[in-house]
Structure formats: C-alpha cells, structure tokens
Design an enzyme around this catalytic site. Structure first.
Site, PDB file in Angstrom:
ATOM      1  N   ASP A  34     -53.720  54.784 134.303  1.00  0.00           N
ATOM      2  CA  ASP A  34     -52.324  54.796 134.767  1.00  0.00           C
ATOM      3  C   ASP A  34     -51.905  53.338 134.907  1.00  0.00           C
ATOM      4  O   ASP A  34     -52.401  52.616 135.783  1.00  0.00           O
ATOM      5  CB  ASP A  34     -52.256  55.514 136.121  1.00  0.00           C
ATOM      6  CG  ASP A  34     -50.866  55.464 136.746  1.00  0.00           C
ATOM      7  OD1 ASP A  34     -49.950  54.839 136.165  1.00  0.00           O
ATOM      8  OD2 ASP A  34     -50.697  56.049 137.837  1.00  0.00           O
TER       9      ASP A  34
ATOM     10  N   TYR B 120     -33.525  52.290 133.587  1.00  0.00           N
ATOM     11  CA  TYR B 120     -34.296  52.039 132.361  1.00  0.00           C
ATOM     12  C   TYR B 120     -33.951  50.659 131.799  1.00  0.00           C
ATOM     13  O   TYR B 120     -34.833  49.859 131.484  1.00  0.00           O
ATOM     14  CB  TYR B 120     -33.988  53.135 131.337  1.00  0.00           C
ATOM     15  CG  TYR B 120     -34.826  53.067 130.083  1.00  0.00           C
ATOM     16  CD1 TYR B 120     -36.148  53.504 130.085  1.00  0.00           C
ATOM     17  CD2 TYR B 120     -34.298  52.565 128.891  1.00  0.00           C
ATOM     18  CE1 TYR B 120     -36.920  53.452 128.925  1.00  0.00           C
ATOM     19  CE2 TYR B 120     -35.068  52.509 127.727  1.00  0.00           C
ATOM     20  CZ  TYR B 120     -36.375  52.960 127.753  1.00  0.00           C
ATOM     21  OH  TYR B 120     -37.139  52.897 126.604  1.00  0.00           O
TER      22      TYR B 120
ATOM     23  N   LYS C 242     -36.450  47.264 131.089  1.00  0.00           N
ATOM     24  CA  LYS C 242     -36.686  46.723 129.750  1.00  0.00           C
ATOM     25  C   LYS C 242     -36.191  45.284 129.637  1.00  0.00           C
ATOM     26  O   LYS C 242     -36.782  44.459 128.943  1.00  0.00           O
ATOM     27  CB  LYS C 242     -36.038  47.620 128.695  1.00  0.00           C
ATOM     28  CG  LYS C 242     -36.672  49.013 128.631  1.00  0.00           C
ATOM     29  CD  LYS C 242     -38.166  48.950 128.322  1.00  0.00           C
ATOM     30  CE  LYS C 242     -38.817  50.303 128.161  1.00  0.00           C
ATOM     31  NZ  LYS C 242     -40.247  50.245 127.829  1.00  0.00           N
TER      32      LYS C 242
ATOM     33  N   SER D 124     -37.180  47.450 124.575  1.00  0.00           N
ATOM     34  CA  SER D 124     -36.211  48.385 123.992  1.00  0.00           C
ATOM     35  C   SER D 124     -34.919  47.623 123.720  1.00  0.00           C
ATOM     36  O   SER D 124     -34.648  46.601 124.376  1.00  0.00           O
ATOM     37  CB  SER D 124     -35.933  49.506 124.999  1.00  0.00           C
ATOM     38  OG  SER D 124     -34.828  50.279 124.588  1.00  0.00           O
TER      39      SER D 124
HETATM   40  N1  LIG Z   1     -38.645  56.578 121.598  1.00  0.00           N
HETATM   41  C1  LIG Z   1     -37.661  55.708 121.711  1.00  0.00           C
HETATM   42  O1  LIG Z   1     -36.510  55.945 121.251  1.00  0.00           O
HETATM   43  C2  LIG Z   1     -37.913  54.371 122.351  1.00  0.00           C
HETATM   44  C3  LIG Z   1     -36.969  53.349 122.155  1.00  0.00           C
HETATM   45  C4  LIG Z   1     -37.187  52.110 122.747  1.00  0.00           C
HETATM   46  C5  LIG Z   1     -38.328  51.898 123.503  1.00  0.00           C
HETATM   47  N2  LIG Z   1     -39.227  52.916 123.694  1.00  0.00           N
HETATM   48  C6  LIG Z   1     -40.422  52.635 124.513  1.00  0.00           C
HETATM   49  O2  LIG Z   1     -41.564  52.935 123.752  1.00  0.00           O
HETATM   50  C7  LIG Z   1     -42.666  53.179 124.643  1.00  0.00           C
HETATM   51  C8  LIG Z   1     -43.406  54.436 124.192  1.00  0.00           C
HETATM   52  O3  LIG Z   1     -42.545  55.547 124.377  1.00  0.00           O
HETATM   53  P1  LIG Z   1     -42.507  56.794 123.377  1.00  0.00           P
HETATM   54  O4  LIG Z   1     -41.144  56.833 122.825  1.00  0.00           O
HETATM   55  O5  LIG Z   1     -43.667  56.779 122.464  1.00  0.00           O
HETATM   56  O6  LIG Z   1     -42.615  57.978 124.461  1.00  0.00           O
HETATM   57  P2  LIG Z   1     -43.609  59.218 124.614  1.00  0.00           P
HETATM   58  O7  LIG Z   1     -43.135  59.931 125.841  1.00  0.00           O
HETATM   59  O8  LIG Z   1     -43.672  59.967 123.333  1.00  0.00           O
HETATM   60  O9  LIG Z   1     -45.015  58.531 124.887  1.00  0.00           O
HETATM   61  C9  LIG Z   1     -45.279  57.801 126.057  1.00  0.00           C
HETATM   62  C10 LIG Z   1     -46.781  57.853 126.373  1.00  0.00           C
HETATM   63  O10 LIG Z   1     -46.981  57.065 127.572  1.00  0.00           O
HETATM   64  C11 LIG Z   1     -47.829  57.792 128.442  1.00  0.00           C
HETATM   65  N3  LIG Z   1     -47.598  57.404 129.837  1.00  0.00           N
HETATM   66  C12 LIG Z   1     -46.559  57.768 130.632  1.00  0.00           C
HETATM   67  N4  LIG Z   1     -46.733  57.245 131.870  1.00  0.00           N
HETATM   68  C13 LIG Z   1     -47.891  56.531 131.832  1.00  0.00           C
HETATM   69  C14 LIG Z   1     -48.594  55.749 132.783  1.00  0.00           C
HETATM   70  N5  LIG Z   1     -48.165  55.626 134.051  1.00  0.00           N
HETATM   71  N6  LIG Z   1     -49.740  55.143 132.397  1.00  0.00           N
HETATM   72  C15 LIG Z   1     -50.195  55.279 131.131  1.00  0.00           C
HETATM   73  N7  LIG Z   1     -49.591  56.019 130.201  1.00  0.00           N
HETATM   74  C16 LIG Z   1     -48.446  56.623 130.537  1.00  0.00           C
HETATM   75  C17 LIG Z   1     -47.498  59.256 128.182  1.00  0.00           C
HETATM   76  O11 LIG Z   1     -48.546  60.113 128.629  1.00  0.00           O
HETATM   77  C18 LIG Z   1     -47.275  59.262 126.673  1.00  0.00           C
HETATM   78  O12 LIG Z   1     -48.485  59.496 125.980  1.00  0.00           O
HETATM   79  C19 LIG Z   1     -42.059  53.251 126.034  1.00  0.00           C
HETATM   80  O13 LIG Z   1     -42.274  52.028 126.697  1.00  0.00           O
HETATM   81  C20 LIG Z   1     -40.577  53.466 125.763  1.00  0.00           C
HETATM   82  O14 LIG Z   1     -39.773  53.012 126.823  1.00  0.00           O
HETATM   83  C21 LIG Z   1     -39.042  54.139 123.138  1.00  0.00           C
END
Ligand SMILES: NC(=O)c1ccc[n+]([C@@H]2O[C@H](COP(=O)([O-])OP(=O)(O)OC[C@H]3O[C@@H](n4cnc5c(N)ncnc54)[C@H](O)[C@@H]3O)[C@@H](O)[C@H]2O)c1
Length: 278
Positions: free
Chosen positions: A66, A160, A164, A147
């Site tokens: 975590d 959020y 970021k 992001s």
């Molecule tokens: N998907 C998008 O459009 C997007 C855009 C910009 C930035 N992001 C960023 O990309 C990153 C990954 O997100 P994603 O889109 O793959 O989302 P996702 O929800 O598909 O995956 C996130 C993963 O992080 C894990 N997680 C959550 N809380 C946690 C914690 N406390 N400790 C360890 N692991 C934890 C979850 O179990 C999951 O496997 C994030 O930082 C998100 O903010 C995503």
C-alpha cells in the site's frame, strides 16, 4: 532506442501493477529485457501480472504494498533489493486513484485525505525510499505517473487535480536535484487512458448537477481514451531521453501549450467546456 537506455534490462519496481497503466508498464519493461517487481495493494492482481510475465519466460515477483503506508514502501525496496541481488534501477510510482464529481467546498476531508494519501504521499514515499539508492548507483530512473489533470483545471476534480499538480512539482524538483547523478526523472501526464480508474474512483453526485460525474467521465474515456500500452511506450522512451514532462497524447500537448500561452483564458475555457457536458 539503445539497449543501454534506462528502460532496457532494468531492475524495475512498479506500484499499482495489478491493473491498467501499471500492468502495461510491467509488461513493457519485461519486453525490454527487465526484471520486474509488480506491487499492488491488491496482491492477487499483482500476482496475475507477475504470473503472466513468467509465463512469457520473464522474471517477475509480486509484492503486496500500500503506497500510502511508508513502512510498506520501505519493505518493498528491501524485498526488491534482495530479489534482484542489487538495488532497484527504475521505479515507476504509478499507483493512484480517481475522485471527482463535487466542487471544492463539497469535497469531504476524508476524501481529500484518502486521495492525497495514495496519489501524493504514495509518490513521496517512493521517492524518499528509492532515490538514495538510485543516486548511489549513479544511474537509474524514476517515473511519476501524474496526469494532464495536473494543469487542466477541470472543474469538479479539485482533489485529484491537486494531487497530480503536486506530483509534477515534486518531479520537476527531483529532476533538478538528480540529473547530475545520472538519474532520469519524468512525470507522465496523460489525458484519458482506457483503464478501470473511473470504475474504481470515488465519484460523488454533486449538489450542482452531474458535471463530470461517473457516467460522463466514463463515456469520455471510452470515446477519447488511448490504450495503456501506447502511453507506457511513450513514457519509457521519454524517460530514456531524460524528458521531464511526457505528454503522450495530442490533446494533452495542445492543452499544455494553450495553458502556457494564456493561463487565465485557458482556465476559464476549461470551466466553460466542462459546463457544456452537463
Ligand atoms: N486512466 C486514465 O485515464 C489516467 C489518466 C491520467 C493519469 N492516470 C493515473 O495513472 C495511474 C494508474 O491508474 P489506472 O488508470 O491504471 O487505474 P486502475 O484503477 O486501472 O489501476 C490502479 C491500480 O493501482 C492500485 N492501487 C490503488 N490504490 C493503491 C495503493 N494505496 N497502493 C498500491 N496500489 C494501489 C489498484 O489496485 C490498481 O491495480 C494513476 O496514478 C492514475 O491517477 C490515469
């Protein structure tokens, strides 16, 4: 890209590697010849990623971590060092959660603390624990997954956006401190990427209507989102070139330039655009 670049043959640790962008980072780092520690708060999902890499003949270990808990991140670094037999050479601070749907004064303190704990403190913990061993090696990399929300000022996403934006500031400062040690540091700033982030997010119904609620956000992601794989390739190539900001999509690059040219107009335009979504 040279096989000697940082993203190739890395001893990599990826947080949030059980799904979405984190899983794509783990797979691509394996494709580039790396050994990967796949960590996630959800051990089973991390184990699925690691098992898949091993089934392709690669080297991967699943670890429960975590990122909001400093002790877990310290343990992650120790486990990785022991398993690699050497210190980690590339850290991907990817784990993160989404939150939206309420205006600033409606967001509960509990929600602020939850998202700051994961999206900001998680990245601070990763940098605090891993950067000393990267500097000592005189080579390595850190990717902080930020992001386009860091600069987009989209309404109803203050918590959020704040996390970021802070991640970008941390990344820029760290870059300035460690580039002379041979350590590359970059912030990945995507717009929409097709993952489960919205499904897993805390999306509250606002008293001001449905502006940027879960359904709208999901439909924008479905229409505009890029694949995690394409974004990850650009992020790793950007790290190898020692880019500080990696904007993997055209809409992110247009918004970035507009904001820099005319910040006030950009912010008002962002508010007007979002109000058309209701
Ligand atoms: N998907 C998008 O459009 C997007 C855009 C910009 C930035 N992001 C960023 O990309 C990153 C990954 O997100 P994603 O889109 O793959 O989302 P996702 O929800 O598909 O995956 C996130 C993963 O992080 C894990 N997680 C959550 N809380 C946690 C914690 N406390 N400790 C360890 N692991 C934890 C979850 O179990 C999951 O496997 C994030 O930082 C998100 O903010 C995503």
């Amino acid at each position: 890209m040279s096989r000697h670049a940082i993203s190739y043959n890395a001893r990599a640790v990826v947080t949030g590697a059980g799904n979405g962008i984190g899983r794509a980072f783990a797979m691509e780092l394996h494709r580039r010849g790396g050994k990967v520690v796949c960590s996630d708060i959800d051990f089973e999902s991390a184990d699925q990623t690691a098992s898949f890499i091993r089934s392709k003949g690669g080297s991967a270990l699943a670890v429960k971590c975590d990122v909001a808990a400093l002790g877990d991140v310290k343990q992650l670094a120790d486990t990785a060092r022991e398993w690699f037999g050497e210190p980690t050479s590339l850290l991907v601070n990817n784990a993160g959660v989404g939150i939206g749907g309420q205006c600033v004064e409606e967001i509960s303190i509990d929600d602020w603390q939850w998202v700051m704990g994961i999206n900001l403190w998680g990245v601070i913990h990763g940098c605090h624990v891993f950067v000393p061993e990267l500097k000592a090696q005189g080579r390595g990399g850190v990717i902080n997954v930020a992001s386009a929300a860091s600069f987009g000022a989209a309404p109803m996403m203050a918590a959020y956006n704040t996390t970021k934006s802070a991640v970008v500031s941390l990344t820029e400062t760290l870059h300035s401190e460690v580039f002379s040690y041979g350590v590359h540091v970059s912030a990945l700033c995507p717009t929409f990427v097709k993952t489960d982030v919205i499904k897993n997010a805390r999306m509250a119904a606002s008293s001001k209507g449905k502006l940027m609620g879960r359904e709208k956000a999901q439909s924008l992601m479905d229409k505009l989102g890029h694949s995690p794989e394409s974004v990850v390739v650009k992020s790793l190539n950007g790290l190898d070139k020692n880019k500080i900001h990696v904007l993997p999509q055209l809409d992110a690059r247009i918004a970035w330039r507009f904001k820099r040219m005319s910040p006030s107009q950009f912010i008002r335009f962002s508010g007007l655009m979002a109000s058309q979504l209701d």
